[in-house]
Scaffold this active site. Sequence first.
Site, mmCIF file in Angstrom:
data_model
loop_
_atom_site.group_PDB
_atom_site.id
_atom_site.type_symbol
_atom_site.label_atom_id
_atom_site.label_comp_id
_atom_site.label_asym_id
_atom_site.label_seq_id
_atom_site.Cartn_x
_atom_site.Cartn_y
_atom_site.Cartn_z
ATOM 1 N N LYS A 288 0.864 -1.173 0.000
ATOM 2 C CA LYS A 288 0.000 0.000 0.000
ATOM 3 C C LYS A 288 0.916 1.244 0.000
ATOM 4 C CE LYS A 288 -4.364 1.346 2.084
ATOM 5 N NZ LYS A 288 -5.447 0.901 2.993
ATOM 6 N N GLU A 372 -19.629 -3.542 10.912
ATOM 7 C CA GLU A 372 -20.504 -2.673 11.710
ATOM 8 C C GLU A 372 -21.663 -3.450 12.321
ATOM 9 O OE1 GLU A 372 -19.340 -1.966 8.694
ATOM 10 O OE2 GLU A 372 -18.173 -0.135 8.990
ATOM 11 N N ARG A 400 -25.433 0.233 8.090
ATOM 12 C CA ARG A 400 -25.256 -1.230 8.039
ATOM 13 C C ARG A 400 -25.867 -1.896 9.279
ATOM 14 N NH1 ARG A 400 -20.681 -3.199 4.812
ATOM 15 N NH2 ARG A 400 -21.355 -2.636 2.689
HETATM 16 C C1 LIG Z 1 -18.919 -0.544 5.439
HETATM 17 C C2 LIG Z 1 -17.646 0.274 5.418
HETATM 18 N N1 LIG Z 1 -16.994 0.488 6.589
HETATM 19 C C3 LIG Z 1 -15.874 1.227 6.608
HETATM 20 C C4 LIG Z 1 -15.386 1.772 5.463
HETATM 21 C C5 LIG Z 1 -14.152 2.649 5.512
HETATM 22 N N2 LIG Z 1 -13.067 2.069 4.682
HETATM 23 C C6 LIG Z 1 -12.813 2.481 3.461
HETATM 24 S S1 LIG Z 1 -11.551 1.663 2.756
HETATM 25 C C7 LIG Z 1 -11.306 0.754 4.175
HETATM 26 C C8 LIG Z 1 -10.203 -0.230 4.273
HETATM 27 C C9 LIG Z 1 -10.200 -1.126 3.070
HETATM 28 O O1 LIG Z 1 -9.095 -2.004 3.205
HETATM 29 P P1 LIG Z 1 -8.834 -3.043 2.043
HETATM 30 O O2 LIG Z 1 -10.113 -3.644 1.611
HETATM 31 O O3 LIG Z 1 -7.781 -3.955 2.541
HETATM 32 O O4 LIG Z 1 -8.316 -2.150 0.834
HETATM 33 P P2 LIG Z 1 -6.943 -1.296 0.763
HETATM 34 O O5 LIG Z 1 -7.320 0.124 1.139
HETATM 35 O O6 LIG Z 1 -5.979 -1.908 1.721
HETATM 36 O O7 LIG Z 1 -6.499 -1.408 -0.657
HETATM 37 C C10 LIG Z 1 -12.230 1.094 5.136
HETATM 38 C C11 LIG Z 1 -12.304 0.503 6.503
HETATM 39 C C12 LIG Z 1 -16.102 1.535 4.258
HETATM 40 N N3 LIG Z 1 -15.705 2.082 3.083
HETATM 41 N N4 LIG Z 1 -17.211 0.776 4.284
HETATM 42 MG MG LIG Z 2 -5.745 -3.796 2.482
#
Ligand SMILES: Cc1ncc(C[n+]2csc(CCOP(=O)(O)OP(=O)(O)O)c2C)c(N)n1
Ligand SMILES: [Mg+2]
Length: 629
Positions: A288, A372, A400
């Site tokens: 990342k 959530e 959610r």
């Molecule tokens: C239901 C929900 N909860 C929280 C979030 C906030 N959020 C956005 S991206 C993310 C992390 C995503 O991590 P990953 O799927 O590993 O993707 P990366 O950013 O590491 O590429 C979170 C918690 C969201 N978008 N949707």
């Molecule tokens: Mg990730």
Amino acid sequence: MDTELPAITCPADLKALPLEKLPELAEKIRQTLIQTLSQTGGHLGPNLGVVELTIALHRVFDTPKDRFVFDVAHQGYVHKMLTGRWDRIHTIRQHDGLNGFLLRTESEHDCYGAGHAGTALSAALGMATGRDLAGGDENVVCVAGDAAFTCGPVFEAMNNVAAHTKRLIVVLNDNEWSIDRNVGAIAKYFNSIATHPAYANLHQKAGKLLEFMLGEDARRIVKKVEDHAKNILLPQSQTPSNRSSLFDEFGIRYYGPIDGHNIPLLIQTFEFLKTQDEPVILHIITEKGRGYTPALNDPGKFHGLGKYSVETGETPSSDKPTYSQVFARSVTDFAKADPKIVAITGAMPGGTGLSVFKKEIPERYFDVGIAEEHAALFACGLATRGQKPFLTIYSTFMQRAFDMIVHDMAIQNLPVRLCMDRGGLSGDDGPTHHGLFDIAYLRGIPGLVHMQPRNEDEFVDMLWTMAGYEAGPIAIRYPRGNGPGVTPKDKPVRLEIGKAEVVADGNDVALVALGDMFPVAEEAKKELEAKGLSVALINPRWIKPLDMDCISTFARKVKVICTLEDHVLRNGFGAGVIEELSDAGIRTPVVRIGWPDQFIEHGTPSVLRKKHGLSVENTVAKIMAALGQ
Ligand SMILES: Cc1ncc(C[n+]2csc(CCOP(=O)(O)OP(=O)(O)O)c2C)c(N)n1
Ligand SMILES: [Mg+2]
Ligand SMILES: CC(=O)[C@@H](O)[C@H](O)COP(=O)(O)O
């Protein structure tokens, strides 16, 4: 860098590039992202991590016929650049510019929108099943991050994949990070695979072998390597004959992990996977923030941010604490004096500010991942054992957990504290993230208390009131970013629930302004008084229970009431006032300022408020019209 790279205006341009030019293209994309997002803000880290993956996907597959479904879709900028939007990437998340997530209305290459996590696999399965029913032959590829796999719907989808389709490609983009470091057993499981020496070593060889073979024997080679590697890696508890990964148990054949930045390896693997007549998942390991040192050094900060200095990665600082910072400091201080207070976040310690609580009281801090629904149920369980859970979830993500709030929290009248950050317009993230519906989805729930502060001092008083409230679920909403800058008093006071604050009396007009709309009402009051009107100003504080003694007293003496809210008008705060006045037989005209009955696009709050009428001008105009002037 070779400046001869041709412009990429569509996926065909990418396919026409010689293979050896692709690393150069990757570098050009990275530099474009780093420079552009330093001015626009956005999700730099996630997108820097998927440059090679997205190039390989568009080399092997053919959108829009083939479907790419990105989970969250915050990592969709490279996809946009490769599908005809490179020349507009500088408008990303800007008003009237590109959306920060995929959007079906933005491009034919965006087959599915998102913004909230955990939706991609179910949607992709639906697309694959729909294809099979229609006799289609397109490929469906779901791209999901490691943290997306902490989301319940992903497991609900996995439970169904093998029963519904034989052709589905899932890419697990594993960078070990959510917004903060990824959490829970699933993160440990992925890590155990990615860091197992035997597997890692084998995969170096497999990668080299694959690159050498470059083609038709790939399947045999990969399968042999996989089976051999799994026999080494998987828990000894399983009998040799049927050892498999978690995914194999779901009927999804697991491949990987492979280097998610090795373009030839990715291309060859996708060429091989698209020939498979069984659902497959490819586990790739990525970095990342790859290619930009500040992002590699701080993946949490560079997950999503505003403007930054390219040279240093520094972001502008503000001396005024945000509501999130005031929240976290207050609840952490309360918890130091009250051992029953616990804090829960759904993978958002940074955004909610709870990283402060995590640091100072780690034993009572719970990051449950992107979960959530589980977070709400977990909080209910804690509350039955006398704990005081501060369930801290953005208004939009709390959507959610709606059923848990009704079914588990309210019906059982459990004292869970619902702390909804980003209550109101969220801004650059757009319609998937604006917290514009929480009044609507909470107001009808019997027994649930809901409030919003108009400044930081009242915010702390409200949090302190919540800390001492044991009579059932209680919710607070507060906006993204800074408040008006009112320093909280040293010792907060408990507020009388259901009691509004009358800031100014008046006989012609009563302005009832909720939360961060209060400053708009203050300005409107000045303009109305300049027109010779006597204007009352009320800070309602409580969305439920409404202070109807106060509001009806004013309604009986003024000519018009005006409610103001950072929420949709439909079933919002003003709707509640109208309901209660009607029930009391009071017919005073009520004009309402709030968001219209539509999804609000992305943009800055100031631009969007002006455009959609949450302004001083519109407030004054609507009141004057109601007065017949
Ligand atoms: C239901 C929900 N909860 C929280 C979030 C906030 N959020 C956005 S991206 C993310 C992390 C995503 O991590 P990953 O799927 O590993 O993707 P990366 O950013 O590491 O590429 C979170 C918690 C969201 N978008 N949707
Ligand atoms: Mg990730
Ligand atoms: C993609 C996602 O859902 C989060 O990264 C979100 O964009 C964070 O929002 P804030 O910037 O308001 O914390």
